[in-house]
Design an enzyme around this catalytic site. Structure first.
Site, short mmCIF file in Angstrom:
data_model
loop_
_atom_site.label_atom_id
_atom_site.label_comp_id
_atom_site.label_asym_id
_atom_site.label_seq_id
_atom_site.Cartn_x
_atom_site.Cartn_y
_atom_site.Cartn_z
N HIS A 49 0.88 -1.16 0.00
CA HIS A 49 0.00 0.00 0.00
C HIS A 49 0.92 1.21 0.00
CE1 HIS A 49 -2.77 -2.96 2.07
NE2 HIS A 49 -3.47 -2.56 1.02
N ASP A 52 2.30 1.62 3.29
CA ASP A 52 3.28 0.60 3.72
C ASP A 52 4.66 1.06 3.25
OD1 ASP A 52 1.38 -1.31 4.67
OD2 ASP A 52 1.08 -2.07 2.63
N GLU A 174 -8.97 -4.61 -8.55
CA GLU A 174 -9.25 -5.82 -7.77
C GLU A 174 -10.72 -5.84 -7.36
OE1 GLU A 174 -6.71 -6.22 -4.30
OE2 GLU A 174 -7.85 -7.92 -3.54
N HIS A 213 -12.63 -13.22 -3.08
CA HIS A 213 -13.60 -12.26 -3.62
C HIS A 213 -14.53 -12.92 -4.63
CE1 HIS A 213 -10.65 -8.74 -2.56
NE2 HIS A 213 -10.95 -9.51 -1.53
#
Ligand code: GLO
Ligand code: MG
Length: 344
Positions: A49, A52, A174, A213
């Site tokens: 991220h 991050d 995503e 997902h």
């Protein structure tokens, strides 16, 4: 069917055990520790991220952010770890409570776009051309609060700004059908590929598929992957597992359905996934009970299961399977798969 796979994980995959009903069960580990663990586990890449890569990102100037990203790149080079992607973490900020690109507040939409453009700059510093967009809060809790058609326009506007910002960046969207939202605007790979056609550069707008997902959308993960691969759009992958239509579980790969995991690996084998430099990432979380000594087991086990299933895919009796298929003898085909997985 003989290439080797390269593996990837993110710092958040060593999560500390927190869930909506209770606090952390493990003390946080340092980034350096995670980097060393990744190497020890035989992984080749890390996914990031934006925060991050550069902690407390919103408190820093753009120049500071880029300087820290450059410093991170040096550390990664030193460890021999590649940065696989950067993803703007747009779901933590108080400025995205109503969504990011689809917030009803224009200032917050601007914030989301600016932060995404900055993530592209970070990606450039880290040497990756993939920007992952998990559209966490782009959806609704309340149907009447937003208009889907308007939300799609705002999403396309945001994607276009990113594509215009850097001629090399590729967007890997995503999809996830729900959680944190009741309904997401981009719930499946079909939605991703459809919306890609409306951007200024469809060729640079593709997908990342996560096993869990697909299951949450009631769809088969290997079919979803096959769909994206057929369009040349599977640019990254989050393998894990999920026990039905519940909260997002991020279990180790193969933990719930070894057979589904086998089917996913077989799809990747058939399409030579990884041959163009794509990584196999595991988006898993250790169980809440995990002791610090076993902290990396969810990642290690996922990789081990994956590699065992690659062997299973490569040794599956395809000739026999084809014979049974031509006779429509699916009863025998079913058992062929089961006994192969059972080791007979
Ligand atoms: C959550 C998502 C999340 C993303 C990550 C990268 O359900 O899977 O883990 O993959 O934030 O954007
Ligand atoms: Mg994911």
């Amino acid at each position: 069917m003989s290439h080797t796979y390269r593996f990837c994980a993110g710092p958040w995959n060593w999560s500390e055990g927190r869930d909506p009903y209770g606090p952390e069960t493990r003390p946080a580990q340092t980034f350096d520790w995670k980097l060393r663990e990744l190497k020890k586990l035989g992984f080749d890449a890390m996914m990031f991220h934006d925060d991050d890569a550069v902690p407390d990102i919103d408190t820093k100037t753009h120049a500071q952010v880029l300087a820290e990203a450059r410093e991170l790149k040096r550390r990664l080079d030193g460890e021999g770890i590649v940065a696989e992607m950067v993803a703007p973490r747009l779901w933590f900020s108080p400025r995205t409570v109503d969504g990011a690109y689809t917030s009803n507040n224009p200032a917050d939409r601007r914030y989301a776009i600016d932060r995404s453009l900055q993530s592209i700059d970070i990606a450039r510093e880290l040497g990756t051309d993939i920007l992952v967009l998990w559209l966490a809060r782009e959806g609704t809790y309340l149907r009447e609060a937003k208009r889907a058609g308007q939300a799609f326009d705002w999403l396309i506007e945001a994607f276009d700004a990113m594509l215009a910002h850097d001629p090399k960046i590729r967007l890997a969207i995503e999809p996830k059908p729900n959680e944190p939202m009741d309904h997401a605007y981009v719930p499946t790979i079909g939605h991703v590929l459809a919306i890609a056609t409306l951007t200024r550069d469809p060729a640079r707008t593709g997908a990342l598929i996560e096993t869990a997902h697909c299951i949450l959308a009631g769809l088969d993960p290997s079919d979803e992957m096959e769909f994206a691969l057929r369009f040349g759009k599977l640019w990254s992958l989050h393998l894990n597992d999920q026990n039905g239509l519940k909260y997002d579980q991020d279990k180790p790969f193969g933990s719930v359905s070894l057979r589904s995991a086998f089917d996913q690996v077989r799809t990747l084998e058939r399409w030579n996934y990884g041959a163009k430099g794509e990584y196999v990432c595991f988006d898993v979380h250790p169980f809440r009970t995990t002791a610090p000594g076993q902290w990396s087991a969810a990642l290690d086990n996922s990789r081990r299961t994956f590699l065992r299933l690659v062997e299973k895919a490569r040794t599956f009796d395809e000739t026999r399977a084809q014979e049974l298929i031509s006779k429509l003898d699916y009863q025998a085909l079913d058992q062929l798969v089961l006994e192969h997985l059972l080791g007979k």
